[in-house]
Design a protein around this motif. Sequence first.
Motif, PDB file in Angstrom:
ATOM      1  N   VAL A 133       0.927  -1.374  -0.079  1.00 34.60           N
ATOM      2  CA  VAL A 133       0.320  -0.190  -0.235  1.00 34.60           C
ATOM      3  C   VAL A 133       0.393   1.359   0.256  1.00 34.60           C
ATOM      4  CG1 VAL A 133      -2.075   0.983   1.358  1.00 34.60           C
ATOM      5  CG2 VAL A 133      -1.940  -0.666   0.874  1.00 34.60           C
ATOM      6  N   ARG A 134       2.058   1.089   1.144  1.00 40.11           N
ATOM      7  CA  ARG A 134       2.519   2.176   0.469  1.00 40.11           C
ATOM      8  C   ARG A 134       3.709   2.262  -0.487  1.00 40.11           C
ATOM      9  NH1 ARG A 134       2.126   4.129   5.779  1.00 40.11           N
ATOM     10  NH2 ARG A 134       2.256   2.124   7.712  1.00 40.11           N
ATOM     11  N   HIS A 135       4.057   1.534  -0.953  1.00 33.45           N
ATOM     12  CA  HIS A 135       4.528   1.368  -2.205  1.00 33.45           C
ATOM     13  C   HIS A 135       3.582   2.084  -2.894  1.00 33.45           C
ATOM     14  CE1 HIS A 135       7.928   0.430  -4.853  1.00 33.45           C
ATOM     15  NE2 HIS A 135       6.908   0.446  -6.063  1.00 33.45           N
ATOM     16  N   HIS A 136       2.606   1.335  -3.631  1.00 39.29           N
ATOM     17  CA  HIS A 136       1.536   2.747  -4.489  1.00 39.29           C
ATOM     18  C   HIS A 136       0.616   3.042  -4.571  1.00 39.29           C
ATOM     19  CE1 HIS A 136       3.319  -1.078  -7.237  1.00 39.29           C
ATOM     20  NE2 HIS A 136       2.957  -1.447  -5.828  1.00 39.29           N
ATOM     21  N   GLN A 137       0.498   3.782  -3.402  1.00 40.55           N
ATOM     22  CA  GLN A 137      -0.167   4.961  -2.547  1.00 40.55           C
ATOM     23  C   GLN A 137      -0.323   6.798  -4.023  1.00 40.55           C
ATOM     24  OE1 GLN A 137      -0.091   6.921   1.272  1.00 40.55           O
ATOM     25  NE2 GLN A 137       2.132   6.230   0.922  1.00 40.55           N
ATOM     26  N   ASP A 138       0.578   6.649  -4.506  1.00 45.35           N
ATOM     27  CA  ASP A 138       1.084   7.878  -4.933  1.00 45.35           C
ATOM     28  C   ASP A 138       0.049   7.372  -6.385  1.00 45.35           C
ATOM     29  OD1 ASP A 138       2.288   9.364  -3.292  1.00 45.35           O
ATOM     30  OD2 ASP A 138       4.266   9.748  -4.038  1.00 45.35           O
ATOM     31  N   LEU A 139       0.468   6.553  -6.812  1.00 42.98           N
ATOM     32  CA  LEU A 139       0.294   6.140  -7.843  1.00 42.98           C
ATOM     33  C   LEU A 139      -1.513   5.739  -8.440  1.00 42.98           C
ATOM     34  CD1 LEU A 139      -0.072   4.664 -11.248  1.00 42.98           C
ATOM     35  CD2 LEU A 139      -0.030   2.544  -9.862  1.00 42.98           C
ATOM     36  N   VAL A 140      -1.626   5.020  -7.127  1.00 43.46           N
ATOM     37  CA  VAL A 140      -3.454   4.657  -6.704  1.00 43.46           C
ATOM     38  C   VAL A 140      -4.136   6.366  -6.680  1.00 43.46           C
ATOM     39  CG1 VAL A 140      -5.108   3.980  -5.089  1.00 43.46           C
ATOM     40  CG2 VAL A 140      -2.965   2.363  -5.676  1.00 43.46           C
ATOM     41  N   TYR A 141      -3.436   7.077  -6.251  1.00 42.14           N
ATOM     42  CA  TYR A 141      -4.005   8.488  -5.604  1.00 42.14           C
ATOM     43  C   TYR A 141      -4.188   8.552  -6.660  1.00 42.14           C
ATOM     44  CZ  TYR A 141      -5.218  12.842  -4.068  1.00 42.14           C
ATOM     45  OH  TYR A 141      -5.620  14.258  -4.082  1.00 42.14           O
ATOM     46  N   GLY A 142      -2.865   9.147  -7.787  1.00 39.90           N
ATOM     47  CA  GLY A 142      -2.750  10.358  -9.277  1.00 39.90           C
ATOM     48  C   GLY A 142      -3.782   9.528  -9.854  1.00 39.90           C
ATOM     49  N   LEU A 143      -3.520   7.996  -9.935  1.00 40.93           N
ATOM     50  CA  LEU A 143      -5.147   7.875 -11.045  1.00 40.93           C
ATOM     51  C   LEU A 143      -6.419   7.724 -10.523  1.00 40.93           C
ATOM     52  CD1 LEU A 143      -3.020   3.831 -11.144  1.00 40.93           C
ATOM     53  CD2 LEU A 143      -3.241   6.054 -13.203  1.00 40.93           C
ATOM     54  N   ALA A 144      -6.782   8.035  -8.953  1.00 43.77           N
ATOM     55  CA  ALA A 144      -7.714   8.023  -8.892  1.00 43.77           C
ATOM     56  C   ALA A 144      -8.262   9.622  -9.493  1.00 43.77           C
ATOM     57  CB  ALA A 144      -8.357   8.199  -7.347  1.00 43.77           C
ATOM     58  N   ARG A 145      -7.579  10.504  -8.927  1.00 46.52           N
ATOM     59  CA  ARG A 145      -7.760  11.494  -9.607  1.00 46.52           C
ATOM     60  C   ARG A 145      -8.143  12.049 -10.712  1.00 46.52           C
ATOM     61  NH1 ARG A 145      -8.068  16.057  -8.313  1.00 46.52           N
ATOM     62  NH2 ARG A 145      -7.656  18.176  -7.995  1.00 46.52           N
ATOM     63  N   ARG A 146      -7.265  10.721 -12.052  1.00 44.99           N
ATOM     64  CA  ARG A 146      -7.677  11.174 -13.073  1.00 44.99           C
ATOM     65  C   ARG A 146      -8.981  11.019 -13.417  1.00 44.99           C
ATOM     66  NH1 ARG A 146      -3.978  14.022 -14.122  1.00 44.99           N
ATOM     67  NH2 ARG A 146      -1.868  13.080 -12.848  1.00 44.99           N
TER      68      ARG A 146
ATOM     69  N   ASP B 272     -10.727   9.250  -1.199  1.00 46.79           N
ATOM     70  CA  ASP B 272     -12.173   8.088  -1.001  1.00 46.79           C
ATOM     71  C   ASP B 272     -12.088   6.735  -1.932  1.00 46.79           C
ATOM     72  OD1 ASP B 272     -13.425   9.473   1.111  1.00 46.79           O
ATOM     73  OD2 ASP B 272     -15.071   9.992   0.098  1.00 46.79           O
ATOM     74  N   VAL B 273     -12.367   7.206  -3.443  1.00 52.17           N
ATOM     75  CA  VAL B 273     -11.700   5.680  -4.568  1.00 52.17           C
ATOM     76  C   VAL B 273     -10.289   5.217  -4.069  1.00 52.17           C
ATOM     77  CG1 VAL B 273     -10.839   5.803  -6.713  1.00 52.17           C
ATOM     78  CG2 VAL B 273     -13.326   7.547  -6.303  1.00 52.17           C
ATOM     79  N   ALA B 274      -9.282   6.426  -3.692  1.00 44.73           N
ATOM     80  CA  ALA B 274      -7.967   5.353  -3.588  1.00 44.73           C
ATOM     81  C   ALA B 274      -8.215   4.442  -2.154  1.00 44.73           C
ATOM     82  CB  ALA B 274      -7.180   6.302  -3.257  1.00 44.73           C
ATOM     83  N   GLN B 275      -8.506   5.063  -1.141  1.00 45.01           N
ATOM     84  CA  GLN B 275      -9.104   3.647  -0.139  1.00 45.01           C
ATOM     85  C   GLN B 275      -9.689   2.690  -0.633  1.00 45.01           C
ATOM     86  OE1 GLN B 275      -9.959   5.590   3.246  1.00 45.01           O
ATOM     87  NE2 GLN B 275      -9.140   6.975   3.626  1.00 45.01           N
ATOM     88  N   ASP B 276     -10.824   2.980  -0.996  1.00 47.07           N
ATOM     89  CA  ASP B 276     -11.858   2.114  -1.761  1.00 47.07           C
ATOM     90  C   ASP B 276     -11.106   0.709  -2.696  1.00 47.07           C
ATOM     91  OD1 ASP B 276     -13.419   2.730   0.085  1.00 47.07           O
ATOM     92  OD2 ASP B 276     -14.838   3.573  -1.809  1.00 47.07           O
ATOM     93  N   SER B 277      -9.955   1.832  -3.836  1.00 44.73           N
ATOM     94  CA  SER B 277      -9.705   0.512  -4.162  1.00 44.73           C
ATOM     95  C   SER B 277      -8.424  -0.671  -3.742  1.00 44.73           C
ATOM     96  CB  SER B 277      -8.925   1.407  -5.453  1.00 44.73           C
ATOM     97  OG  SER B 277      -9.513   1.838  -6.159  1.00 44.73           O
ATOM     98  N   PHE B 278      -7.224  -0.296  -2.687  1.00 41.41           N
ATOM     99  CA  PHE B 278      -6.617  -0.505  -2.007  1.00 41.41           C
ATOM    100  C   PHE B 278      -7.466  -1.572  -1.331  1.00 41.41           C
ATOM    101  CE2 PHE B 278      -3.396   2.084  -2.088  1.00 41.41           C
ATOM    102  CZ  PHE B 278      -2.718   1.768  -2.102  1.00 41.41           C
ATOM    103  N   LEU B 279      -8.998  -1.567  -0.919  1.00 45.09           N
ATOM    104  CA  LEU B 279      -9.983  -2.777   0.052  1.00 45.09           C
ATOM    105  C   LEU B 279     -10.502  -3.417  -1.140  1.00 45.09           C
ATOM    106  CD1 LEU B 279     -12.146   0.035   1.815  1.00 45.09           C
ATOM    107  CD2 LEU B 279      -9.721  -1.229   3.130  1.00 45.09           C
ATOM    108  N   ARG B 280     -10.194  -2.907  -2.248  1.00 47.20           N
ATOM    109  CA  ARG B 280     -11.166  -3.969  -2.915  1.00 47.20           C
ATOM    110  C   ARG B 280      -9.566  -4.889  -3.546  1.00 47.20           C
ATOM    111  NH1 ARG B 280     -14.415  -3.374  -8.245  1.00 47.20           N
ATOM    112  NH2 ARG B 280     -15.599  -1.663  -6.386  1.00 47.20           N
ATOM    113  N   ALA B 281      -8.662  -4.359  -4.021  1.00 42.37           N
ATOM    114  CA  ALA B 281      -7.450  -5.132  -3.944  1.00 42.37           C
ATOM    115  C   ALA B 281      -7.213  -6.480  -2.930  1.00 42.37           C
ATOM    116  CB  ALA B 281      -6.031  -4.071  -3.740  1.00 42.37           C
ATOM    117  N   TRP B 282      -7.379  -6.035  -1.899  1.00 40.63           N
ATOM    118  CA  TRP B 282      -6.724  -6.558  -0.767  1.00 40.63           C
ATOM    119  C   TRP B 282      -7.953  -7.937  -0.376  1.00 40.63           C
ATOM    120  CZ3 TRP B 282      -3.817  -8.751   2.046  1.00 40.63           C
ATOM    121  CH2 TRP B 282      -3.934  -9.115   2.629  1.00 40.63           C
TER     122      TRP B 282
END
Lengths: 271, 189
Positions: B21-34, B44-54
């Motif tokens: 999560v720490r490694h990919h948080q910038d990517l996931v947040y940046g993508l969520a921003r798109r 919110d989208v970034a958090q949900d995405s990580f939860l879904r990934a888990w």
Amino acid sequence: MNRPRTLEEARTMVKAMRETAERAPDGLADAVLAELGMADGYAEVDGPVDRLYVAWGPDGVTAVERVGDPMGFETEVQLRTGRPVRRMERLPARLARQVDRQLAGDRQRDLPVDLGTLTSFEQQVLRTVMGIPWGEVRSYAWVAREIGRPRAVRAVGSALAGNPIPFVIPCHRVVRTDGHIGEYGAGGPEAKREVLRTEGIDPDELEALADRGIRYLGSDTTGIYCWPSCHHARRITDAHRVTFRTAEQARVSGFRPCTACRPLEGAVFAA
Amino acid sequence: MCIECPAALATDPRAAFPTFVRHHQDLVYGLARRWTRDAADAEDVAQDSFLRAWRAIERYPPERIRELHTRGWLARIVRNVAHNRARDAAPAHATLEDAPEPVDPEARTPVATLMRRESARTWAARLAQLPDRQRIAVELRHVHGLSYAEMTEALERPVNTIKSDVHRGIRTLRASMEAADDLELEVAR
């Protein structure tokens, strides 16, 4: 001004675009991990009397306290775990279910509690107390006997006074060996009585029995004696209820201890 | 890149996920921003995405985790989460006002920072002018540096259409740059 026609210019353009990427806001990863129970968080849940703060970490519940002073609670949790704790909307789903059921009296054997910072004696005491059923009480001497340290009654009291996870670890279900309700780390004696009342226990009635010198109740149909709050004892009808002042008295009368509530046994603990 | 991540995740998911999560948080947040309207939405989208990934990782057998193309897989999750959330809302993208203000740790002077920030704002605004499909394609390719293979996984479209979206997007961006340059030349004259 140049136009990006050359390779160099294209590179500049790509670099400029790269810089539009945003970094994740602080705490994003922590929030995700706390929600999954992989990092420390805390949230409010309904307790037996008041709302409670429940804090958790990767190894389970770390602390419980009545809702009131969030900063104080956070500081206390951090001091205990050595890790920052983050306020969350709710507990991780599985833990939420377990805590909810545990507080409602449905014993959750696999509810993880993190007692890592406590001595092994304290851990033993608290884990034993977790096994006291909802709506029943035991004495400090009983806990001491259960963990095989019958003389450590006072130390049991101290361990319970320092219970970092009250309500979830029901230290309110441990009363004085003389039958009186006694002290309570999570809010004093009156708070303890209040919590016990929510479990259908009448503290006044228990103390009245104790004042009459009655420690155990037996059934003359089964020949078994129990702690007065044991669910088996509560089912004994008036006509068949026998009272004992000591375990020794019960033994001499031909009664055997209940295997569910495991009252202290005659001869050894006839005090 | 996080080459060891899928392997570590496959071996002991629970132990490896925090690092993941720490490694990919910038990517996931940046993508969520798109794919979202504003920063709060993106978080919110970034958090949900990580939860879904888990939840997916929990379900997957180790061999499947080991074979994950992490970035493309994550991008697809982010895209799905964002789309699900915004299903009823109108598509939104960045405007000049809420264009990002990236902090560049390499910038040595405040002036340099300011210029870079200005350039990033301008670029974000230019990107925002593109049609959504081209914008997303250009952003994934050039802002987040995804490969075409990763983009195919993320966008679930054939690689050729993605490439053509990127190229068309870039062409439009160039045109807008040139127009801006012409305007500057005019003003200077």
